[in-house]
Design a protein around this motif. Structure first.
Motif, short mmCIF file in Angstrom:
data_model
loop_
_atom_site.label_atom_id
_atom_site.label_comp_id
_atom_site.label_asym_id
_atom_site.label_seq_id
_atom_site.Cartn_x
_atom_site.Cartn_y
_atom_site.Cartn_z
N HIS A 1 -4.22 -13.08 16.45
CA HIS A 1 -4.60 -14.21 15.62
C HIS A 1 -5.89 -13.89 14.88
CE1 HIS A 1 -2.53 -15.89 19.23
NE2 HIS A 1 -1.83 -16.52 18.31
N THR A 2 -6.05 -14.52 13.74
CA THR A 2 -7.34 -14.48 13.05
C THR A 2 -7.83 -15.91 12.89
OG1 THR A 2 -8.54 -13.61 11.14
CG2 THR A 2 -6.37 -14.57 10.71
N HIS A 3 -9.13 -16.09 12.99
CA HIS A 3 -9.69 -17.44 12.96
C HIS A 3 -10.82 -17.54 11.95
CE1 HIS A 3 -7.42 -18.95 16.41
NE2 HIS A 3 -7.61 -17.77 16.96
N GLY A 4 -11.07 -18.76 11.51
CA GLY A 4 -12.16 -19.01 10.59
C GLY A 4 -11.80 -18.86 9.13
N PHE A 5 -10.52 -18.60 8.84
CA PHE A 5 -10.07 -18.48 7.45
C PHE A 5 -9.42 -19.80 7.06
CE2 PHE A 5 -7.64 -17.16 3.81
CZ PHE A 5 -8.43 -16.18 3.22
N LEU A 6 -10.01 -20.47 6.09
CA LEU A 6 -9.59 -21.81 5.73
C LEU A 6 -8.10 -21.88 5.39
CD1 LEU A 6 -11.20 -24.47 5.49
CD2 LEU A 6 -11.27 -24.09 3.03
N THR A 7 -7.40 -22.82 5.97
CA THR A 7 -5.97 -23.11 5.87
C THR A 7 -5.10 -22.11 6.62
OG1 THR A 7 -5.28 -21.83 3.88
CG2 THR A 7 -6.35 -23.98 3.50
N ARG A 8 -5.67 -21.03 7.14
CA ARG A 8 -4.88 -20.02 7.86
C ARG A 8 -5.44 -19.77 9.25
NH1 ARG A 8 -0.18 -19.04 6.84
NH2 ARG A 8 -0.25 -16.78 7.08
N ASP A 9 -6.19 -20.71 9.78
CA ASP A 9 -6.81 -20.54 11.09
C ASP A 9 -5.74 -20.35 12.16
OD1 ASP A 9 -9.27 -20.60 12.71
OD2 ASP A 9 -8.36 -22.37 13.61
N GLY A 10 -5.85 -19.27 12.91
CA GLY A 10 -4.89 -18.97 13.97
C GLY A 10 -3.71 -18.14 13.53
N ALA A 11 -3.63 -17.79 12.24
CA ALA A 11 -2.50 -17.01 11.75
C ALA A 11 -2.56 -15.57 12.24
CB ALA A 11 -2.48 -17.02 10.21
N ASN A 12 -1.39 -14.94 12.30
CA ASN A 12 -1.31 -13.54 12.70
C ASN A 12 -1.80 -12.67 11.55
OD1 ASN A 12 0.28 -10.85 12.69
ND2 ASN A 12 0.41 -11.56 14.79
N PRO A 13 -2.81 -11.80 11.76
CA PRO A 13 -3.35 -11.02 10.65
C PRO A 13 -2.35 -10.05 10.03
CG PRO A 13 -4.31 -10.33 12.74
CD PRO A 13 -3.55 -11.58 13.00
N ALA A 14 -1.46 -9.47 10.83
CA ALA A 14 -0.46 -8.56 10.27
C ALA A 14 0.48 -9.31 9.32
CB ALA A 14 0.34 -7.89 11.38
N GLU A 15 0.84 -10.54 9.69
CA GLU A 15 1.70 -11.35 8.82
C GLU A 15 0.95 -11.76 7.55
OE1 GLU A 15 3.07 -14.58 11.19
OE2 GLU A 15 4.29 -13.31 12.51
N MET A 16 -0.34 -12.03 7.67
CA MET A 16 -1.14 -12.37 6.50
C MET A 16 -1.21 -11.20 5.53
SD MET A 16 -4.27 -14.46 8.28
CE MET A 16 -5.17 -14.74 6.75
N LEU A 17 -1.42 -10.00 6.05
CA LEU A 17 -1.49 -8.82 5.19
C LEU A 17 -0.14 -8.54 4.52
CD1 LEU A 17 -3.64 -6.53 7.51
CD2 LEU A 17 -4.35 -7.46 5.30
N GLN A 18 0.95 -8.75 5.26
CA GLN A 18 2.27 -8.55 4.68
C GLN A 18 2.53 -9.56 3.57
OE1 GLN A 18 4.42 -6.10 5.00
NE2 GLN A 18 5.81 -7.08 3.55
N MET A 19 2.14 -10.80 3.78
CA MET A 19 2.31 -11.82 2.75
C MET A 19 1.47 -11.48 1.52
SD MET A 19 1.64 -15.94 2.97
CE MET A 19 2.80 -16.09 4.33
N ALA A 20 0.26 -10.96 1.75
CA ALA A 20 -0.60 -10.57 0.63
C ALA A 20 0.06 -9.47 -0.20
CB ALA A 20 -1.95 -10.11 1.15
N ARG A 21 0.70 -8.52 0.48
CA ARG A 21 1.40 -7.44 -0.24
C ARG A 21 2.58 -7.99 -1.04
NH1 ARG A 21 1.80 -1.44 1.85
NH2 ARG A 21 -0.26 -1.10 2.74
#
Length: 310
Positions: free
Chosen positions: A49-69
Motif C-alpha cells: 500500500h501507499t499512503h498520504g496520496f490524496l484520493t489514492r490513500d491505501g492504494a497498491n503502488p504497483a497498480e498505481m504505476l501500471q495505471m499511470a503507464r
C-alpha cells in the motif's frame, strides 16, 4: 506542424517510477516531444500500500504505476525499457547511450533515477520488507498505532538515538527497540526512554519471521517477541551515477536542485523524486511535474526570437 522524427527529443526522462511517469505526463501535456527510459522495478514494488496520496490513500503502488503507464500510453510519448549507461554532450545537445548500444538525443534531461534500499543481512528482513518490516511511520504508521511495534537500527546511541526512538515511539505505548548488540545509552537516557514506554533490548536481532499478525523477532540470547510492525532503516543508496558523471553537484540527501525549478547545477539537467529530495510518493509526483514544466518553459525561452527575449 508534424515533428521531425530525426530531430532530438525535447526531453529525455530517465526513471519509470512515480517521479519519472509524472514528468512524462507533464511533458506530453506540455506539447513537448519526450521519451522515457526505464530499467528495473520501482522502489515501491515491495510495498502493498501507499499512503498520504490524496484520493489514492491505501492504494497498491504497483497498480498505481501500471495505471499511470496506461494513461501515458494515450499520448505520443514512447516508454523504452532500456538502461541508460552514459550521457554525453551539453544543454540542448545531450546524447544518452543505452546498454543495448542504442542512443537517444535530447535537448533537456530529467533524472528520476531513485534510490535503492540496502538492508542489513539479517535472515527474514529482506523477505518481510514492505510487509511486516516498514521504513517510514508516515507511509505506514496510522494503521498500526497503539499496537505492539518495534524499531531495529544499527548504531543507535546518544541524544540522536533518543530522538530517533521517540520519533517512532509516539505511535504506540508498547514499543521495543533493538540493534546489533547493546544499546549505547547513558543510565539517564535509558530511564527517560523506559519511563516513556520504550523497551530496550540489548541482545542483537538475529532473525525476522513473518506471521499472520505481523512479525516475530528472534534475538541472539534466545528470546523472541511478536510485533505488528518492525521499523528498519537500511542504507539509502542513491542511483546517481549519471548525475555524478554529468557533473551535477551532490549533497548528502541527493542531487542538489533548485527547490522551485528542480534544476540541477548543470544547465539543461533537472532531477526529481527520491534521488533529489523527499521520500514520499506525493513529493515524487509533484517533483516530476515541476521538473517537466520547467524544462518545457526553458525550451520555450531558448527558442524565442532574440527580439522577444528580456
Amino acid at each position: 506542424m508534424p515533428h521531425d522524427p530525426t530531430a532530438p527529443y525535447d526531453v529525455l526522462i530517465i526513471g519509470g517510477g512515480f517521479a519519472g511517469l509524472s514528468a512524462a505526463l507533464y511533458t506530453a501535456r506540455g506539447m513537448k516531444r519526450g521519451v522515457l527510459c526505464t530499467a528495473g522495478p520501482s522502489r515501491n514494488t515491495a510495498a502493498r500500500h501507499t499512503h498520504g496520496f490524496l484520493t489514492r490513500d491505501g492504494a497498491n503502488p504497483a497498480e498505481m504505476l501500471q495505471m499511470a503507464r496506461e494513461q501515458l500510453a494515450e499520448y505520443d510519448l514512447p516508454v523504452i525499457e532500456a538502461q541508460v549507461v552514459n550521457i554525453t554532450g551539453e544543454n540542448n545537445a545531450f546524447t544518452a547511450h543505452l546498454a543495448d548500444g542504442g542512443t537517444i538525443r535530447a535537448r533537456k534531461l530529467i533524472l528520476a533515477t531513485g534510490v535503492q534500499d540496502i538492508l542489513p543481512d539479517i535472515p527474514g528482513l529482506q523477505e518481510e520488507w514492505g510487509r511486516g518490516v516498514q521504513h517510514c511511520p508516515y507511509c505506514y504508521g496510522w494503521e498500526v498505532s497503539d499496537q505492539p511495534l518495534a524499531l531495529y537500527q544499527p548504531g543507535l546511541a546518544g541524544r540522536n538515538g533518543v530522538q530517533t526512538i521517540l520519533y517512532h515511539q509516539k505511535l504506540s505505548p508498547d514499543f521495543l527497540v533493538c540493534s546489533d548488540g547493546p544499546l549505547d545509552f547513558t543510565p539517564e537516557q535509558r530511564h527517560l526512554l523506559e519511563d516513556l514506554g520504550a523497551t530496550l533490548i540489548d541482545s542483537a536481532l538475529a532473525q525476522v519471521e513473518g506471521t499472520p499478525e505481523g512479525v516475530r523477532l528472534y534475538f541472539a540470547d534466545g528470546t523472541s517477541a511478536e510485533r505488528a510492525v518492525l521499523y528498519s532503516h537500511g542504507e539509502r543508496r542513491l542511483r546517481a551515477n549519471l548525475a555524478e558523471a554529468l557533473g551535477c553537484e551532490m549533497t548528502a540527501a541527493g542531487i542538489k536542485i533548485d527547490p522551485l525549478t528542480h534544476r540541477t547545477t548543470v544547465p539543461g539537467v533537472y532531477a526529481a523524486g527520491d534521488v533529489s529530495s523527499g521520500n514520499q510518493v506525493a513529493f515524487a509526483v509533484a517533483g516530476g511535474g515541476k521538473a517537466a514544466m520547467q524544462a518545457a518553459f526553458e525550451i520555450y525561452y531558448d527558442d524565442l526570437p532574440a527580439a522577444a527575449r528580456a
